[in-house]
Design a protein around this motif. Structure first.
Motif, PDB file in Angstrom:
ATOM      1  N   GLU A   1       1.174   5.349   7.568  1.00  0.00           N
ATOM      2  CA  GLU A   1      -0.118   5.482   6.894  1.00  0.00           C
ATOM      3  C   GLU A   1      -0.661   4.141   6.407  1.00  0.00           C
ATOM      4  O   GLU A   1      -1.784   4.053   5.913  1.00  0.00           O
ATOM      5  CB  GLU A   1       0.024   6.439   5.695  1.00  0.00           C
ATOM      6  N   ARG A   2       0.131   3.084   6.534  1.00  0.00           N
ATOM      7  CA  ARG A   2      -0.343   1.761   6.133  1.00  0.00           C
ATOM      8  C   ARG A   2      -1.327   1.224   7.163  1.00  0.00           C
ATOM      9  O   ARG A   2      -1.204   1.499   8.358  1.00  0.00           O
ATOM     10  CB  ARG A   2       0.814   0.762   6.030  1.00  0.00           C
ATOM     11  N   THR A   3      -2.265   0.427   6.691  1.00  0.00           N
ATOM     12  CA  THR A   3      -3.180  -0.290   7.577  1.00  0.00           C
ATOM     13  C   THR A   3      -2.865  -1.770   7.460  1.00  0.00           C
ATOM     14  O   THR A   3      -3.048  -2.373   6.400  1.00  0.00           O
ATOM     15  CB  THR A   3      -4.650  -0.038   7.198  1.00  0.00           C
ATOM     16  N   CYS A   4      -2.372  -2.352   8.542  1.00  0.00           N
ATOM     17  CA  CYS A   4      -1.927  -3.746   8.535  1.00  0.00           C
ATOM     18  C   CYS A   4      -2.819  -4.583   9.438  1.00  0.00           C
ATOM     19  O   CYS A   4      -2.808  -4.410  10.667  1.00  0.00           O
ATOM     20  CB  CYS A   4      -0.475  -3.841   9.017  1.00  0.00           C
TER      21      CYS A   4
ATOM     22  N   THR B   1      -5.422  -4.822  13.993  1.00  0.00           N
ATOM     23  CA  THR B   1      -5.077  -3.915  12.903  1.00  0.00           C
ATOM     24  C   THR B   1      -4.103  -2.874  13.428  1.00  0.00           C
ATOM     25  O   THR B   1      -4.329  -2.270  14.479  1.00  0.00           O
ATOM     26  CB  THR B   1      -6.344  -3.233  12.338  1.00  0.00           C
ATOM     27  N   TYR B   2      -3.012  -2.646  12.676  1.00  0.00           N
ATOM     28  CA  TYR B   2      -1.931  -1.786  13.146  1.00  0.00           C
ATOM     29  C   TYR B   2      -1.587  -0.739  12.097  1.00  0.00           C
ATOM     30  O   TYR B   2      -1.800  -0.938  10.898  1.00  0.00           O
ATOM     31  CB  TYR B   2      -0.697  -2.640  13.484  1.00  0.00           C
ATOM     32  N   HIS B   3      -1.036   0.375  12.575  1.00  0.00           N
ATOM     33  CA  HIS B   3      -0.637   1.470  11.701  1.00  0.00           C
ATOM     34  C   HIS B   3       0.823   1.268  11.282  1.00  0.00           C
ATOM     35  O   HIS B   3       1.741   1.725  11.953  1.00  0.00           O
ATOM     36  CB  HIS B   3      -0.822   2.824  12.398  1.00  0.00           C
TER      37      HIS B   3
ATOM     38  N   ALA C   1       0.814  -1.226   0.000  1.00  0.00           N
ATOM     39  CA  ALA C   1       0.000   0.000   0.000  1.00  0.00           C
ATOM     40  C   ALA C   1       0.840   1.265   0.000  1.00  0.00           C
ATOM     41  O   ALA C   1       0.470   2.264  -0.621  1.00  0.00           O
ATOM     42  CB  ALA C   1      -0.934   0.001   1.207  1.00  0.00           C
ATOM     43  N   GLU C   2       1.972   1.252   0.689  1.00  0.00           N
ATOM     44  CA  GLU C   2       2.795   2.450   0.841  1.00  0.00           C
ATOM     45  C   GLU C   2       4.272   2.066   0.858  1.00  0.00           C
ATOM     46  O   GLU C   2       4.636   0.903   1.005  1.00  0.00           O
ATOM     47  CB  GLU C   2       2.453   3.192   2.138  1.00  0.00           C
ATOM     48  N   SER C   3       5.121   3.070   0.729  1.00  0.00           N
ATOM     49  CA  SER C   3       6.562   2.872   0.876  1.00  0.00           C
ATOM     50  C   SER C   3       6.925   3.032   2.344  1.00  0.00           C
ATOM     51  O   SER C   3       6.100   3.424   3.178  1.00  0.00           O
ATOM     52  CB  SER C   3       7.320   3.901   0.035  1.00  0.00           C
ATOM     53  N   PHE C   4       8.180   2.748   2.688  1.00  0.00           N
ATOM     54  CA  PHE C   4       8.627   2.939   4.067  1.00  0.00           C
ATOM     55  C   PHE C   4       8.529   4.401   4.495  1.00  0.00           C
ATOM     56  O   PHE C   4       8.353   4.699   5.671  1.00  0.00           O
ATOM     57  CB  PHE C   4      10.067   2.440   4.238  1.00  0.00           C
ATOM     58  N   GLU C   5       8.626   5.299   3.550  1.00  0.00           N
ATOM     59  CA  GLU C   5       8.531   6.730   3.881  1.00  0.00           C
ATOM     60  C   GLU C   5       7.177   7.061   4.497  1.00  0.00           C
ATOM     61  O   GLU C   5       7.074   7.966   5.335  1.00  0.00           O
ATOM     62  CB  GLU C   5       8.751   7.566   2.619  1.00  0.00           C
ATOM     63  N   HIS C   6       6.161   6.315   4.110  1.00  0.00           N
ATOM     64  CA  HIS C   6       4.806   6.563   4.622  1.00  0.00           C
ATOM     65  C   HIS C   6       4.292   5.347   5.402  1.00  0.00           C
ATOM     66  O   HIS C   6       3.105   5.032   5.352  1.00  0.00           O
ATOM     67  CB  HIS C   6       3.864   6.882   3.461  1.00  0.00           C
ATOM     68  N   ASP C   7       5.190   4.712   6.113  1.00  0.00           N
ATOM     69  CA  ASP C   7       4.828   3.479   6.800  1.00  0.00           C
ATOM     70  C   ASP C   7       3.673   3.678   7.768  1.00  0.00           C
ATOM     71  O   ASP C   7       2.776   2.828   7.857  1.00  0.00           O
ATOM     72  CB  ASP C   7       6.033   2.919   7.558  1.00  0.00           C
TER      73      ASP C   7
END
Length: 357
Positions: free
Chosen positions: A195-198, A206-208, A187-193
């Motif tokens: 902002e990911r929904t895991c 569910t984790y950010h 969903a995102e790169s590490f730069e925007h980690d």
């Protein structure tokens, strides 16, 4: 899940022993393989993840009696095969847990190779397909806690082996092989980690971002050790398993109250699995020595600093690797590493290279 999925799941949970009657080794392996990736803990009727495998071993006789999918062995278990009924009476179980690509397959392969397949599969029944043992080894830690509590209620002692891995190495490994969290990783790169929904499968939380996933598993295992002193909860660093597998195995054997001949100790040198960009011990040692995962192009200085600022600092300090008196903690992923430790690790790698020639 539909009826077929539930049937596979329940079949996993019942497969080696059913009221004293066992499946053949070939049939057991087929059932474990067929169930790979499904809800290992789902009960046939309740569809919940709260019923551990051992509670279903002697379930009501109408559940699988008369099944035309597998033939029950009327003559019982051959001597060379593990007797799950005997292990049930001993009230001791082994369970491996860890996040994806944390080294659970290497741990399982090393255990089986040195403790023997018969004994190993008697305490880890589905040990031939990913070493899930009694329930899905990647379960969220809150659900692992439910399993330990159920074991306590049932009077069963659990030896729980929890695999962890240094944070940035773990995050990079998920980028290469995301497994069941691919939606989060992609969903995102590490730069925007952040902002990911895991979301962890099989009823997990569910984790950010991946950092929160690492924090949850690593710190969660530490909390399990405090919460359940009646069980043996042992946390094993992947790096330590690579560096000194014999010492790790000695500790595990002691926890299981068994032993192996030191002179016959066997180190797993090849890749312990065929997926996830796996590699053998020599390559693993070199990666630990060079910390090549830090060379990932996404890990710019700013991105690395941001990721490191969100990591659980207590866990970074708690996990310390030692070689010949030299130390390196998980903090080294975020700061300068010890040159003396790297030199000691280089000596270990050189020795392994010389032995293989």
């Amino acid at each position: 899940a539909d009826g077929v999925g539930l049937k596979c799941s329940s079949m996993w949970l019942h497969l080696p022993i059913f009221l004293g009657v066992a499946l053949s080794e070939k049939q057991s392996s087929a059932a474990c393989a067929a169930n790979k990736g499904t809800a290992l803990l789902q009960h046939k009727s309740t569809q919940q993840l709260s019923t551990p495998r051992w509670r279903l071993l002697l379930d009501s006789p109408d559940v699988w009696a008369g099944s035309d999918s597998f033939a029950w062995r009327a003559d019982g278990v051959a001597k060379e095969e593990p007797s799950l009924l005997q292990v049930e009476n001993n009230k001791t179980w082994l369970q491996l847990v860890g996040m994806f690509d944390s080294g659970t397959n290497l741990l399982g392969a090393t255990l089986e190779q040195n403790l023997g397949t018969t004994y190993f599969r008697s305490v880890c029944p589905c040990g031939d397909e990913g070493y899930h043992c009694h329930f899905w080894k990647h379960l969220d830690t809150s659900l692992v806690a439910q399993q330990l509590q159920q074991a306590s209620d049932d009077g069963i002692k659990m030896v729980l082996l929890c695999m962890v891995r240094s944070p940035l190495a773990q995050l990079i490994s998920w980028q290469k092989a995301p497994y069941d969290i691919s939606a989060c990783v992609n969903a995102e790169s590490f730069e925007h980690d952040a902002e990911r929904t895991c979301t962890i499968p099989q009823g997990g939380g569910t984790y950010h971002g991946l950092v929160e996933v690492w924090n949850n598993y690593t710190h969660g295992y530490s909390e399990l050790a405090k919460q359940f002193p009646q069980h043996v909860v042992k946390i094993i660093e992947y790096e330590r398993l690579v560096i000194e597998p014999e010492a790790v195995m000695s500790e595990v054997a002691a926890a299981l109250n068994v032993s192996f001949a030191d002179a016959d100790f066997s180190i797993v040198t090849d890749a312990a699995k065929k997926h996830g960009d796996a590699h053998g011990r020599a390559d693993a040692l070199k990666e630990l020595m060079d910390m090549t995962y830090l060379e990932n192009p996404e890990l710019t200085a700013d991105v690395k600093d941001e990721l490191c600022s969100r990591l659980n600092q207590e866990e970074l300090r708690a996990h310390v690797l030692k070689i010949d008196g030299e130390e390196r903690s998980y903090e080294s992923d975020c700061a300068k590493t010890s040159l003396n430790f790297t030199a000691a690790l280089f000596q270990r790698w050189q020795s392994l290279q010389a032995d293989s020639e």
